[in-house]
Design a protein around this motif. Structure first.
Motif, PDB file in Angstrom:
ATOM      1  N   THR A   1       0.864  -1.171   0.000  1.00 19.58           N
ATOM      2  CA  THR A   1       0.000   0.000   0.000  1.00 19.58           C
ATOM      3  C   THR A   1       0.903   1.223   0.000  1.00 19.58           C
ATOM      4  O   THR A   1       1.699   1.412   0.923  1.00 19.58           O
ATOM      5  CB  THR A   1      -0.930   0.020   1.235  1.00 19.58           C
ATOM      6  N   ALA A   2       0.805   2.008  -1.051  1.00 19.17           N
ATOM      7  CA  ALA A   2       1.618   3.218  -1.201  1.00 19.17           C
ATOM      8  C   ALA A   2       0.758   4.430  -0.876  1.00 19.17           C
ATOM      9  O   ALA A   2      -0.404   4.501  -1.272  1.00 19.17           O
ATOM     10  CB  ALA A   2       2.143   3.322  -2.622  1.00 19.17           C
ATOM     11  N   PHE A   3       1.344   5.347  -0.155  1.00 16.76           N
ATOM     12  CA  PHE A   3       0.689   6.603   0.187  1.00 16.76           C
ATOM     13  C   PHE A   3       1.439   7.702  -0.559  1.00 16.76           C
ATOM     14  O   PHE A   3       2.524   8.099  -0.149  1.00 16.76           O
ATOM     15  CB  PHE A   3       0.730   6.820   1.704  1.00 16.76           C
ATOM     16  N   PRO A   4       0.889   8.160  -1.705  1.00 13.06           N
ATOM     17  CA  PRO A   4       1.650   9.084  -2.546  1.00 13.06           C
ATOM     18  C   PRO A   4       1.795  10.476  -1.919  1.00 13.06           C
ATOM     19  O   PRO A   4       0.866  10.995  -1.307  1.00 13.06           O
ATOM     20  CB  PRO A   4       0.837   9.144  -3.836  1.00 13.06           C
ATOM     21  N   ALA A   5       2.980  11.054  -2.115  1.00 14.00           N
ATOM     22  CA  ALA A   5       3.239  12.444  -1.723  1.00 14.00           C
ATOM     23  C   ALA A   5       2.663  13.344  -2.809  1.00 14.00           C
ATOM     24  O   ALA A   5       2.161  12.872  -3.836  1.00 14.00           O
ATOM     25  CB  ALA A   5       4.745  12.659  -1.570  1.00 14.00           C
TER      26      ALA A   5
ATOM     27  N   GLN B   1       7.336   7.947   3.112  1.00  9.68           N
ATOM     28  CA  GLN B   1       8.136   6.963   3.837  1.00  9.68           C
ATOM     29  C   GLN B   1       7.280   5.807   4.352  1.00  9.68           C
ATOM     30  O   GLN B   1       7.762   4.703   4.509  1.00  9.68           O
ATOM     31  CB  GLN B   1       8.860   7.621   5.001  1.00  9.68           C
ATOM     32  N   LYS B   2       6.010   6.062   4.628  1.00 12.41           N
ATOM     33  CA  LYS B   2       5.117   5.037   5.171  1.00 12.41           C
ATOM     34  C   LYS B   2       4.586   4.167   4.041  1.00 12.41           C
ATOM     35  O   LYS B   2       3.961   4.657   3.110  1.00 12.41           O
ATOM     36  CB  LYS B   2       3.959   5.736   5.895  1.00 12.41           C
ATOM     37  N   VAL B   3       4.841   2.870   4.106  1.00 11.50           N
ATOM     38  CA  VAL B   3       4.232   1.899   3.202  1.00 11.50           C
ATOM     39  C   VAL B   3       3.758   0.723   4.057  1.00 11.50           C
ATOM     40  O   VAL B   3       4.217   0.521   5.171  1.00 11.50           O
ATOM     41  CB  VAL B   3       5.192   1.384   2.094  1.00 11.50           C
ATOM     42  N   LYS B   4       2.836  -0.035   3.515  1.00 13.52           N
ATOM     43  CA  LYS B   4       2.305  -1.205   4.217  1.00 13.52           C
ATOM     44  C   LYS B   4       2.418  -2.390   3.272  1.00 13.52           C
ATOM     45  O   LYS B   4       1.929  -2.334   2.146  1.00 13.52           O
ATOM     46  CB  LYS B   4       0.849  -0.940   4.583  1.00 13.52           C
ATOM     47  N   VAL B   5       3.100  -3.438   3.707  1.00  5.06           N
ATOM     48  CA  VAL B   5       3.275  -4.634   2.890  1.00  5.06           C
ATOM     49  C   VAL B   5       2.283  -5.689   3.376  1.00  5.06           C
ATOM     50  O   VAL B   5       2.186  -5.958   4.572  1.00  5.06           O
ATOM     51  CB  VAL B   5       4.721  -5.179   2.982  1.00  5.06           C
ATOM     52  N   SER B   6       1.539  -6.283   2.436  1.00  6.37           N
ATOM     53  CA  SER B   6       0.539  -7.297   2.777  1.00  6.37           C
ATOM     54  C   SER B   6       0.810  -8.580   2.009  1.00  6.37           C
ATOM     55  O   SER B   6       1.131  -8.548   0.829  1.00  6.37           O
ATOM     56  CB  SER B   6      -0.865  -6.806   2.417  1.00  6.37           C
ATOM     57  N   LEU B   7       0.655  -9.691   2.705  1.00  7.60           N
ATOM     58  CA  LEU B   7       0.808 -11.014   2.117  1.00  7.60           C
ATOM     59  C   LEU B   7      -0.478 -11.790   2.376  1.00  7.60           C
ATOM     60  O   LEU B   7      -1.064 -11.692   3.458  1.00  7.60           O
ATOM     61  CB  LEU B   7       1.974 -11.772   2.754  1.00  7.60           C
ATOM     62  N   ARG B   8      -0.899 -12.568   1.408  1.00  5.65           N
ATOM     63  CA  ARG B   8      -2.097 -13.391   1.572  1.00  5.65           C
ATOM     64  C   ARG B   8      -1.759 -14.614   2.415  1.00  5.65           C
ATOM     65  O   ARG B   8      -0.742 -15.275   2.186  1.00  5.65           O
ATOM     66  CB  ARG B   8      -2.615 -13.836   0.204  1.00  5.65           C
ATOM     67  N   ILE B   9      -2.602 -14.910   3.384  1.00  7.26           N
ATOM     68  CA  ILE B   9      -2.435 -16.123   4.178  1.00  7.26           C
ATOM     69  C   ILE B   9      -2.973 -17.289   3.341  1.00  7.26           C
ATOM     70  O   ILE B   9      -4.115 -17.239   2.881  1.00  7.26           O
ATOM     71  CB  ILE B   9      -3.163 -16.014   5.532  1.00  7.26           C
ATOM     72  N   PRO B  10      -2.171 -18.336   3.128  1.00  7.24           N
ATOM     73  CA  PRO B  10      -2.620 -19.467   2.311  1.00  7.24           C
ATOM     74  C   PRO B  10      -3.919 -20.089   2.845  1.00  7.24           C
ATOM     75  O   PRO B  10      -4.208 -20.031   4.038  1.00  7.24           O
ATOM     76  CB  PRO B  10      -1.456 -20.466   2.406  1.00  7.24           C
TER      77      PRO B  10
END
Length: 117
Positions: free
Chosen positions: A13-17, A24-33
């Motif tokens: 998840t990118a928060f554009p300037a 600087q703040k990003v959120k990385v998400s992974l799918r749970i199998p």
């Protein structure tokens, strides 16, 4: 202590300037199998949280290659231009998705998603 393996996509998840670059703040998400969906292992690192992502409708564009931040920013700008002023979507963030392991050199798939409001 449970290994789940890598899943796709890896979603950032990118928060554009104001200039379109990532803040600087990003959120990385992974799918749970699937086999762990009903009873996911508890993270031991406090910075890792399990969240449920609700269904969504997206506007998307796809591109290949080894994606870098500049690629996601450029394709987000192209998607924004293609949508024009008529489409209603969240403007304070967008999702950058990669589907391939790092060692796959050809036929790579990346996407930018804008979430429809």
């Amino acid at each position: 202590g449970v290994g789940m393996g890598m899943t796709a996509p890896v979603s950032i998840t990118a928060f554009p300037a104001e200039d379109g670059s990532f803040q600087q703040k990003v959120k990385v998400s992974l799918r749970i199998p699937s086999q762990f969906q009903d009873n996911p292992p508890c993270p031991t690192d406090e910075s890792i949280r399990i969240e449920e992502r609700q269904g969504m409708t997206i506007y998307s564009t796809q591109f290949g290659g080894y994606a870098k931040e500049t690629d996601y920013v450029n394709y987000a700008a192209k998607l924004k231009a293609a949508l024009g002023n008529e489409a209603a979507y969240c403007k304070d963030f967008y999702l950058c998705n990669g589907y391939d392991p790092p060692m796959k050199p050809y036929g790579r798939r990346n996407e930018v998603w804008f979430v429809k409001e």
